[in-house]
Design an enzyme around this catalytic site. Structure first.
Site, short mmCIF file in Angstrom:
data_model
loop_
_atom_site.label_atom_id
_atom_site.label_comp_id
_atom_site.label_asym_id
_atom_site.label_seq_id
_atom_site.Cartn_x
_atom_site.Cartn_y
_atom_site.Cartn_z
N ARG A 199 41.07 27.54 54.21
CA ARG A 199 39.89 28.15 54.85
C ARG A 199 38.99 28.78 53.80
O ARG A 199 39.49 29.32 52.79
CB ARG A 199 40.32 29.18 55.89
N ASP A 231 38.75 33.92 56.14
CA ASP A 231 39.50 34.29 57.35
C ASP A 231 39.38 35.79 57.50
O ASP A 231 39.65 36.54 56.56
CB ASP A 231 40.97 33.88 57.20
N ARG A 280 33.14 27.86 57.97
CA ARG A 280 34.57 27.54 57.93
C ARG A 280 34.85 26.32 58.80
O ARG A 280 34.33 26.20 59.92
CB ARG A 280 35.39 28.74 58.41
N ASP A 287 40.52 38.92 60.03
CA ASP A 287 41.39 39.32 61.14
C ASP A 287 41.29 40.82 61.37
O ASP A 287 41.23 41.61 60.41
CB ASP A 287 42.86 38.97 60.84
#
Length: 780
Positions: free
Chosen positions: A377, A380, A368, A382
């Site tokens: 991106r 990602d 990335r 999270d």
């Protein structure tokens, strides 16, 4: 005697003066004050005779207060209550005919609000006495302070007003100066509240009560009411009240104090005062975390798949995945749409260790490149939730700070967590937060995201690489119904069995007509699954379907989607190799559990049909009476016979779905089929069609394992075509005569929310689909 008899006491009669302007010195400081007096008297004489001599003249009373101020204009009083005491003695009880009075002295505060000293006294034989214990009050009224309070992003990143009303009940005399109740009290309260960072109004109110009570006598009581005027759009405010005496407050010296570095609007911080929401540590202890993933660069599905495989490689076990969604970009709008979803994982890593591994996957494995915040991106990852902890550090906040405004996080997350699971900070159900977001109670502005709508994606990996997608608008039921045409390569199917079906040229002629009539999916089947039918060998089934699938793909390529109708894993595997896009398994793996590994390894869509028993026994297994839930919690209320039937089908199909997840099948591969005609009698078949919405919302939780399975947002296929129950109702014994009955079922199914319909009579049903899409979905 009547009620007008002279002298009969009426204790509720009062004469009042409100907010009379009054000047005086308190500890040598000039004060502009407001006097309010409520004198208890009896109106009986004045009311009957209308004679002033029997009344308290409020004009005279006002002049007497002002006269006192003029006479004592150079006098300094040691306290507000001392001033009040003298007003009572020299003006109220000394001049007026009353036995009880409530007298308050108020001072306006800088920035708004009032500080009020209220004395409630009575007069007996020239003595000023308290009416009762703690009957006097020191009040701070409508004190407005800017502070950080709440749990939502906008509340953490912007100070907002809170309004405090504080009422301290005690006994005030004329001489004692009680430390802590002077005019500096509002300043101390304002300074403290302005430096706090509470999540809840309750904690703020209780700690302000501690601040006020600290150092006061044991019998003093304090009531603190806190209002958030901007909390709800359509209300003047919401608030709470905490009422405590000294002996009711535990650890009064242990008020919550905040580190100044944590009280900031420059970054998101969430305090954690609750030990129950802290990390449980222990070697080898496994934690449950929920991760959100997103990609909008390159091979998006490939990026997501590689990221999830990397989790497993690192020992972060994937328990279940959500559906896959396409969403509009958020915060920075000038970029491609995202593919989003959530994954439930089990790990021994701490939150910080888990974060480190996620960053390694993002930047080292998938390379990335972060150009700017919220920009494009490749992947990602999270951490959304981790057990039930609350964590706030400069580089990690759990729960994720923006999850409540992101439909592309909340919707897939709620496919993985039960409706009774609470957000660790808000203590509100995550499903309720989703309802608020989707229902508009919590709106996201167009400047943040063009639209919060999501499209469900079902990926179809291509044999030679790449991927195509089937898309469904499950939130609004606004996507076009897909038409699946049945191509039986069998001599003995119940409605169109013929040896002519085994001739490749004849099959391709049918396919040509299907394509000409714009069907979406051709479902190739080489094995009749009608009850008690003679099953061909595996080799025979392969010999029937492989040449047809190969021919279709050679001629039409990706212009048409091909599914293979089989319950045999070998047939499925070989069909995929020659181009089949979908596996349509009437047993959902019940007849061949190796099917799961084929589906998992190939990543193809998997239509899971509900049935019972086997080809020979299914017609005898049609009782759908309610069975004990046992260790299961079912979140769908079962009020009707049809709902009971559907919940039983849901429980049985969920058992297989659990095995699919454990085998590595992703949720985004699944397409539901409640199984019309399979192990179902007349009433059950009708109930299936009527209760499609119920089935699509089925949810269950295993209390022992914590496994949660829901059918929310999964595409649904309905296959009523020419089935026996239609003939029973219409009296049409021949399968080919059931076209109109099939059309009625297809229309009803689309109206109730079916995404795909599987039919023999594709020409006629194409028109039914077009009209139903126009009527029910406004698509035409």
């Amino acid at each position: 005697m009547t009620a007008t008899t002279f002298g009969r006491p009426y204790s509720s009669d009062t004469v009042s003066i409100r907010n009379l302007k009054f000047k005086s010195f308190i500890r040598n400081d000039p004060k502009d004050l407001l006097i309010t007096a409520n004198l208890t008297t009896c109106f009986e004489h004045a009311g009957v005779t209308d004679d002033l001599k029997y009344s308290i003249n409020y004009a005279v009373l006002a002049r007497q207060f002002q006269g006192f101020a003029d006479t004592n204009k150079n006098r300094s009083f040691p306290s507000y209550q001392n001033l009040g005491w003298h007003l009572l003695k020299e003006v109220v009880f000394g001049v007026q005919k009353c036995t009880e009075v409530s007298l308050s002295i108020g001072q306006k505060l800088n920035g708004g609000g009032m500080l009020i000293y209220e004395l409630n006294k009575k007069n007996e034989s020239g003595q000023i006495l308290s009416q009762g214990i703690r009957n006097d009050h020191v009040k701070i009224s409508e004190l407005s302070i800017m502070t950080i309070i709440g749990v939502f992003t906008h509340e953490r990143l912007m100070k907002q007003p809170v309004v405090l009303d504080i009422d301290i009940s005690l006994d005030l005399d004329g001489q004692s100066l009680i430390t802590g109740l002077d005019e500096q009290l509002p300043n101390r309260v304002a300074k403290y509240v302005g430096s706090t960072n509470f999540k809840t109004v309750e904690a703020l109110a209780l700690n302000v009560a501690k601040l006020v009570l600290k150092g006061l006598p044991e019998d003093v009581t304090c009531s603190v009411h806190v209002t958030k005027p901007d909390a709800i759009e359509d209300a003047d405010g919401v608030g709470v009240t905490a009422c405590r005496s000294r002996d009711q407050v535990s650890n009064i010296d242990e008020m919550v104090e905040f580190d100044p570095d944590d009280v900031t609007i420059d970054r998101f911080t969430v305090p954690n005062l609750n030990s129950e929401a802290k990390l449980v540590k222990g070697k080898g202890h496994r934690h449950i975390a929920y991760l959100a993933f997103g990609s909008n660069e390159g091979d998006q599905l490939g990026n997501i798949t590689e990221a999830l495989n990397s989790l497993e490689t690192k020992g972060i076990h994937i328990v279940a995945t959500s559906s896959l969604y396409r969403s509009k970009p958020m915060y920075y709008l000038e970029q491609q749409d995202f593919f989003n979803g959530c994954v439930k994982v089990s790990t021994t890593l701490s939150p910080q260790e888990l974060l480190k591994e996620l960053k390694d996957i993002e930047y080292n494995i998938l390379k990335r490149v972060k150009q700017f915040e919220n920009g494009p991106r490749s992947i990602d990852l999270d951490i959304i939730l981790y057990d039930s902890i609350i964590l706030s550090t400069p580089d990690l906040n759990i729960p994720h700070i923006r999850m409540l405004e992101r439909s592309f996080v909340l919707l897939p997350l709620c496919e993985l967590v039960p409706p009774n699971m609470l957000h660790p900070v808000t203590a509100e159900s995550l499903h309720q937060h989703l309802d608020q977001l989707l229902g508009g109670q919590f709106s996201v502005g167009k400047e943040k995201q063009e639209s919060s709508d999501l499209m469900t994606l079902v990926p179809i990996p291509k044999v030679n690489g790449g991927v195509k997608f089937m898309e469904y608008d499950d939130l609004h039921n606004k996507s076009r119904t897909q038409l699946m045409a049945i191509l039986n390569v069998t001599p003995d199917s119940f409605s169109d069995g013929s040896k002519e079906n085994l001739v490749l040229q004849n099959c391709m002629a049918k396919v040509d007509d299907m394509v000409a009539n714009k069907v979406d999916i051709v479902d190739v089947g080489g094995c009749s699954t009608r009850p008690n039918s003679l099953q061909p060998s595996e080799d025979e089934e392969l010999a029937r379907v492989l040449p047809v699938i190969k021919a279709i793909k050679e001629k039409y390529g990706d212009r048409i989607i091909v599914s293979v109708d089989t319950y045999r894993s070998k047939v499925a595997e070989e069909s995929i190799k020659v181009g089949a896009d979908i596996i349509n398994d009437i047993s959902a793996g019940l007849f061949d559990d190796r099917m799961y590994s084929v589906v998992a390894q190939t990543g193809v869509p998997y239509i899971i049909n509900h049935t019972r028993g086997n080809i020979d026994t299914m017609t005898k297994l049609t009782d759908y009476s309610a069975t004990p839930d046992g260790k299961l919690v079912l979140f769908n209320e079962r009020r009707t016979e049809g709902e009971i039937m559907m919940s039983e089908i849901g429980k049985e199909l969920s058992t297989l779905v659990s095995k699919m997840y454990k085998s590595g099948i992703r949720r985004w591969q699944l397409i539901l089929d409640p199984g019309l005609g399979f192990a179902k009698g007349l009433r059950a078949n009708v109930a299936v069609i009527k209760n499609v919405p119920y089935f699509k919302q089925y949810k269950q939780l295993d209390k022992e394992t914590g496994e949660y399975i829901s059918f929310d947002n999964l595409p649904l296929l309905l296959g009523p075509s020419r089935k026996r129950f239609i003939g029973t109702i219409t009296g049409k014994n021949t399968a080919k005569e059931r076209v109109e009955g099939t059309g009625a079922c297809v229309a009803a199914g689309i109206g109730f929310g079916s995404d795909i319909v599987r039919v023999h009579d594709y020409k006629e049903m194409k028109d039914v689909c077009l009209m139903c899409d126009a009527i029910y979905k406004d698509i035409y």
